[in-house]
Enzyme design. Structure first.
Site, PDB file in Angstrom:
ATOM      1  N   SER A 198       0.832  -1.204   0.000  1.00 42.07           N
ATOM      2  CA  SER A 198       0.000   0.000   0.000  1.00 42.07           C
ATOM      3  C   SER A 198       0.861   1.246   0.000  1.00 42.07           C
ATOM      4  O   SER A 198       1.990   1.232   0.468  1.00 42.07           O
ATOM      5  CB  SER A 198      -0.918   0.024   1.223  1.00 42.07           C
ATOM      6  OG  SER A 198      -1.646   1.235   1.226  1.00 42.07           O
ATOM      7  N   LYS A 238      -4.442  -6.748   3.250  1.00 38.21           N
ATOM      8  CA  LYS A 238      -4.399  -5.598   2.331  1.00 38.21           C
ATOM      9  C   LYS A 238      -5.810  -5.238   1.861  1.00 38.21           C
ATOM     10  O   LYS A 238      -6.162  -4.062   1.739  1.00 38.21           O
ATOM     11  CB  LYS A 238      -3.499  -5.910   1.128  1.00 38.21           C
ATOM     12  CG  LYS A 238      -3.545  -4.866  -0.012  1.00 38.21           C
ATOM     13  CD  LYS A 238      -3.034  -3.526   0.442  1.00 38.21           C
ATOM     14  CE  LYS A 238      -2.930  -2.414  -0.587  1.00 38.21           C
ATOM     15  NZ  LYS A 238      -3.508  -2.433  -1.860  1.00 38.21           N
ATOM     16  N   HIS A 269      -7.505  -3.464   4.651  1.00 34.47           N
ATOM     17  CA  HIS A 269      -6.924  -2.107   4.669  1.00 34.47           C
ATOM     18  C   HIS A 269      -7.653  -1.222   3.664  1.00 34.47           C
ATOM     19  O   HIS A 269      -8.055  -0.105   3.976  1.00 34.47           O
ATOM     20  CB  HIS A 269      -5.424  -2.185   4.348  1.00 34.47           C
ATOM     21  CG  HIS A 269      -4.823  -0.866   3.938  1.00 34.47           C
ATOM     22  ND1 HIS A 269      -5.020  -0.322   2.685  1.00 34.47           N
ATOM     23  CD2 HIS A 269      -4.053   0.018   4.611  1.00 34.47           C
ATOM     24  CE1 HIS A 269      -4.398   0.845   2.618  1.00 34.47           C
ATOM     25  NE2 HIS A 269      -3.811   1.074   3.767  1.00 34.47           N
ATOM     26  N   ASN A 270      -7.828  -1.715   2.462  1.00 35.93           N
ATOM     27  CA  ASN A 270      -8.505  -0.910   1.442  1.00 35.93           C
ATOM     28  C   ASN A 270      -9.970  -0.660   1.796  1.00 35.93           C
ATOM     29  O   ASN A 270     -10.497   0.421   1.549  1.00 35.93           O
ATOM     30  CB  ASN A 270      -8.417  -1.586   0.073  1.00 35.93           C
ATOM     31  CG  ASN A 270      -7.061  -1.423  -0.567  1.00 35.93           C
ATOM     32  OD1 ASN A 270      -6.059  -1.276   0.124  1.00 35.93           O
ATOM     33  ND2 ASN A 270      -6.999  -1.452  -1.882  1.00 35.93           N
ATOM     34  N   GLU A 284     -10.048   1.986   4.222  1.00 39.40           N
ATOM     35  CA  GLU A 284      -9.780   3.237   3.484  1.00 39.40           C
ATOM     36  C   GLU A 284     -11.091   3.786   2.885  1.00 39.40           C
ATOM     37  O   GLU A 284     -11.349   4.989   2.946  1.00 39.40           O
ATOM     38  CB  GLU A 284      -8.749   2.910   2.406  1.00 39.40           C
ATOM     39  CG  GLU A 284      -8.364   4.026   1.477  1.00 39.40           C
ATOM     40  CD  GLU A 284      -7.442   3.494   0.359  1.00 39.40           C
ATOM     41  OE1 GLU A 284      -6.485   2.749   0.650  1.00 39.40           O
ATOM     42  OE2 GLU A 284      -7.708   3.813  -0.820  1.00 39.40           O
TER      43      GLU A 284
HETATM   44  P1  NDP Z   1      -0.992  -1.918 -14.051  1.00 38.98           P
HETATM   45  O1  NDP Z   1      -1.934  -2.550 -13.120  1.00 38.98           O
HETATM   46  O2  NDP Z   1      -1.460  -0.832 -14.937  1.00 38.98           O
HETATM   47  O3  NDP Z   1      -0.345  -3.073 -14.953  1.00 38.98           O
HETATM   48  C1  NDP Z   1       0.585  -2.785 -15.982  1.00 38.98           C
HETATM   49  C2  NDP Z   1       1.689  -3.801 -15.965  1.00 38.98           C
HETATM   50  O4  NDP Z   1       1.163  -5.120 -16.150  1.00 38.98           O
HETATM   51  C3  NDP Z   1       2.648  -3.567 -17.102  1.00 38.98           C
HETATM   52  O5  NDP Z   1       3.943  -3.899 -16.671  1.00 38.98           O
HETATM   53  C4  NDP Z   1       2.150  -4.538 -18.148  1.00 38.98           C
HETATM   54  O6  NDP Z   1       3.120  -4.897 -19.113  1.00 38.98           O
HETATM   55  C5  NDP Z   1       1.810  -5.714 -17.282  1.00 38.98           C
HETATM   56  N1  NDP Z   1       0.914  -6.677 -17.932  1.00 38.98           N
HETATM   57  C6  NDP Z   1      -0.404  -6.518 -18.172  1.00 38.98           C
HETATM   58  N2  NDP Z   1      -0.904  -7.625 -18.755  1.00 38.98           N
HETATM   59  C7  NDP Z   1       0.119  -8.507 -18.859  1.00 38.98           C
HETATM   60  C8  NDP Z   1       0.233  -9.826 -19.371  1.00 38.98           C
HETATM   61  N3  NDP Z   1      -0.825 -10.480 -19.853  1.00 38.98           N
HETATM   62  N4  NDP Z   1       1.444 -10.430 -19.337  1.00 38.98           N
HETATM   63  C9  NDP Z   1       2.508  -9.777 -18.820  1.00 38.98           C
HETATM   64  N5  NDP Z   1       2.463  -8.538 -18.327  1.00 38.98           N
HETATM   65  C10 NDP Z   1       1.285  -7.908 -18.340  1.00 38.98           C
HETATM   66  O7  NDP Z   1       0.307  -1.401 -13.271  1.00 38.98           O
HETATM   67  P2  NDP Z   1       0.489  -0.682 -11.860  1.00 38.98           P
HETATM   68  O8  NDP Z   1       1.942  -0.445 -11.750  1.00 38.98           O
HETATM   69  O9  NDP Z   1      -0.457   0.449 -11.665  1.00 38.98           O
HETATM   70  O10 NDP Z   1       0.056  -1.798 -10.805  1.00 38.98           O
HETATM   71  C11 NDP Z   1       0.695  -3.038 -10.725  1.00 38.98           C
HETATM   72  C12 NDP Z   1       0.025  -3.877  -9.664  1.00 38.98           C
HETATM   73  O11 NDP Z   1       0.108  -3.208  -8.420  1.00 38.98           O
HETATM   74  C13 NDP Z   1      -1.467  -4.107  -9.920  1.00 38.98           C
HETATM   75  O12 NDP Z   1      -1.797  -5.406  -9.499  1.00 38.98           O
HETATM   76  C14 NDP Z   1      -2.133  -3.078  -9.051  1.00 38.98           C
HETATM   77  O13 NDP Z   1      -3.437  -3.444  -8.674  1.00 38.98           O
HETATM   78  C15 NDP Z   1      -1.186  -3.060  -7.860  1.00 38.98           C
HETATM   79  N6  NDP Z   1      -1.185  -1.839  -7.073  1.00 38.98           N
HETATM   80  C16 NDP Z   1      -1.263  -0.617  -7.666  1.00 38.98           C
HETATM   81  C17 NDP Z   1      -1.264   0.538  -6.910  1.00 38.98           C
HETATM   82  C18 NDP Z   1      -1.310   1.865  -7.572  1.00 38.98           C
HETATM   83  O14 NDP Z   1      -1.389   2.875  -6.840  1.00 38.98           O
HETATM   84  N7  NDP Z   1      -1.257   1.950  -8.884  1.00 38.98           N
HETATM   85  C19 NDP Z   1      -1.174   0.492  -5.439  1.00 38.98           C
HETATM   86  C20 NDP Z   1      -1.016  -0.830  -4.913  1.00 38.98           C
HETATM   87  C21 NDP Z   1      -1.037  -1.935  -5.719  1.00 38.98           C
HETATM   88  P3  NDP Z   1       3.266  -4.034 -20.471  1.00 38.98           P
HETATM   89  O15 NDP Z   1       4.104  -2.863 -20.112  1.00 38.98           O
HETATM   90  O16 NDP Z   1       3.929  -4.978 -21.398  1.00 38.98           O
HETATM   91  O17 NDP Z   1       1.873  -3.646 -20.896  1.00 38.98           O
END
Ligand code: NDP
Length: 476
Positions: free
Chosen positions: A128, A182, A185-186, A189
């Site tokens: 988080s 987690k 937690h959400n 939130e």
């Molecule tokens: P996203 O959830 O937007 O995911 C994008 C990433 O996933 C990219 O690296 C993308 O690769 C990859 N991806 C998507 N589909 C595939 C696939 N089929 N095979 C391989 N790679 C894939 O990214 P975030 O950084 O926002 O979040 C990452 C994780 O963290 C998520 O699970 C999210 O829920 C969690 N999270 C996010 C928070 C936030 O504030 N954003 C906070 C806490 C947790 P490519 O570049 O090739 O498209």
């Protein structure tokens, strides 16, 4: 040289987590499905530490020291499974796969069982704090085996936020425990934000105050018991002026709240566990209500009621203080319910979660970080209370605020200001402390129409009344 840890998935979260690891002296292998992200990370931040960029998963796995530590930070759901499926055949016994995405704990349980069967460790870790937390120190909630935590824990504890020298990271428990915590937690939130929004609404209409005035009130509240990240940023958001119109920013934002689903998961899970998380549920439903403009348009026309602001407030300072106390008491209820949910899941799945430690790791890094959490930690320091509400500190704090709480809920009802969070929290409080509940009547009705039986207050056994006959009571 082999890297100490690898991160696959380098969108905002993975990128910042990798940088955080590198800045803390760990060598980090990098991988992303689309290698442009890997390249840009190294180009922009390569000087922050030791990065080992790779293009394919084979290269990535080969770049890691053993047992391998592989962090997956991709989109939750099917993409996470896709990456795991591709990764697993390349790994060796004892390697650790860590999913830091926002997985549903049931998925984490499934993946953990699956990988365990193949001799691998799977750690579902809740992270988080958003983008900034990932870079500067998040709150980390890892599940999985004790054995995997022994090698992973020291790294995660180093990159996590620290409060008073204590890392905001602890081994939560086996398999899905980390992602469960987690999720709660959400959910909390959601409840926190709903309560803040209700306080804002009451003050805005009750006082006829400007957003800027309210910004000052929240900033003031942030110096007391309510001090927290969410109260702090409420002051910021309310103090912000829209550049295009010169109006208060909050007045130009469409009033339809969106959600990504963790609040819904929390409520769904609570229903299955039979734990009333009314604060989180009301918050989730309030967002859903806001997002139905067609119903709201029809109702605005059709439904009569008091005009907002039509109930005068005689003592403004006293009203502000009442709202503050109502917010605090309602917040205690929401946390008490969230803690009940963690306790219930811990018992159901045999996780043995240390609830006090959860308050400790939420003190920094995460969205619900708050001064208040120190008190929760204390409440669980000795014997586990039956409810956070009966722990002495919170019992006294709520008792002290309850007159104010009741005045505010009554005011809201008279003034037609919706306060589902405040009102249902008070109803929960009163239900919990009631001598007798009307559940007795419900049992009677159930017995009447469905012969569902009931128990008596004065005798052991299970009974049924012959409602359709002579109404004699029989032992069931
Ligand atoms: P996203 O959830 O937007 O995911 C994008 C990433 O996933 C990219 O690296 C993308 O690769 C990859 N991806 C998507 N589909 C595939 C696939 N089929 N095979 C391989 N790679 C894939 O990214 P975030 O950084 O926002 O979040 C990452 C994780 O963290 C998520 O699970 C999210 O829920 C969690 N999270 C996010 C928070 C936030 O504030 N954003 C906070 C806490 C947790 P490519 O570049 O090739 O498209």
């Amino acid at each position: 040289d082999l890297a100490q840890i690898g991160v696959s998935g380098l969108a905002v979260m993975g990128r910042n987590l990798a940088r955080n690891l590198a800045r803390n002296g760990f060598s980090v292998a990098l991988h992303n499905r689309t290698s442009a992200r890997t390249k840009s990370l190294v180009a922009e931040h390569g000087d922050e530490g030791t990065f080992v960029p790779t293009e394919t998963l084979e290269e990535f796995v080969a770049a890691l020291e053993r047992p391998r530590r592989v962090v997956i930070m991709v989109k939750a759901g099917a993409p996470t499974d896709a990456v795991i499926d591709e990764l697993v055949p390349l790994l060796d016994e004892g390697d650790i796969v860590i999913d830091c995405g926002n997985a549903h704990y049931a998925d984490t349980r499934r993946r953990e069982a699956d990988l365990r069967e193949r001799g691998l460790h799977f750690v579902g870790a809740g992270v988080s704090g958003g983008e900034e937390g990932a870079l500067l120190g998040p709150s980390i909630m890892p599940g999985g085996s004790k054995e995997s935590y022994a090698t992973l824990g020291p790294m995660f504890e180093k990159i996590a936020a620290h409060v008073d020298g204590t890392p905001c990271c602890v081994h939560v428990g086996p398999d899905g425990a980390g992602h469960f915590v987690k999720m709660v937690h959400n959910g909390i939130e959601y409840a926190d934000m709903q309560l803040i929004a209700e306080a804002y609404d009451l003050l805005r209409d009750g006082l006829g105050a400007s957003a800027a005035d309210l910004s000052r009130i929240f900033a003031e509240w942030n110096t007391g018991d309510l001090a927290s990240f969410l109260i702090e940023i409420t002051a910021e958001v309310l103090g912000h002026t829209d550049a295009a119109t010169g109006q208060a920013f909050v007045d130009v934002v469409l009033d339809q709240a969106e959600q990504k689903g963790t609040g819904r998961w929390t409520v769904q899970t609570a229903l299955d566990l039979g734990v009333p998380v009314t604060g989180i549920a009301e918050a989730t439903f309030a967002r859903a209500l806001s997002a139905h403009p067609e119903q709201r348009d029809a109702a605005r026309e059709a439904l009569p009621g008091p005009a907002r602001g039509s109930v005068p407030v005689s003592d403004r300072d006293a009203f502000v203080d009442d709202v503050r106390k109502a917010l605090y008491a309602s917040k205690v209820v929401a946390y008490a319910q969230g803690y009940d949910q963690m306790a219930a899941a811990s018992a159901e799945y045999g996780w043995d979660i240390d609830l006090g430690a959860m308050a400790t790791i939420w003190r920094g890094g995460c969205i619900i970080r708050a001064r208040f959490l120190d008190r929760i930690k204390d409440a669980y320091a000795e014997e586990r209370p039956a409810s956070l509400l009966v722990a002495p500190y919170f019992r006294d704090a709520v008792a002290e605020g309850q007159e104010a709480w009741r005045r505010i809920v009554a005011h809201a009802a008279k003034a037609g200001i919706p306060t589902p969070g405040f009102s249902s929290a008070l109803a929960y409080y009163d239900a919990l402390r009631a001598d007798r509940l009307p559940a007795a009547l419900i049992q009677g009705l159930r017995d009447f129409f469905g012969a569902h039986t009931y128990k008596r207050v004065d005798r052991e056994g299970t009974f049924h009344t012959l409602w359709g006959g002579d109404r004699a009571e029989v032992e069931a």
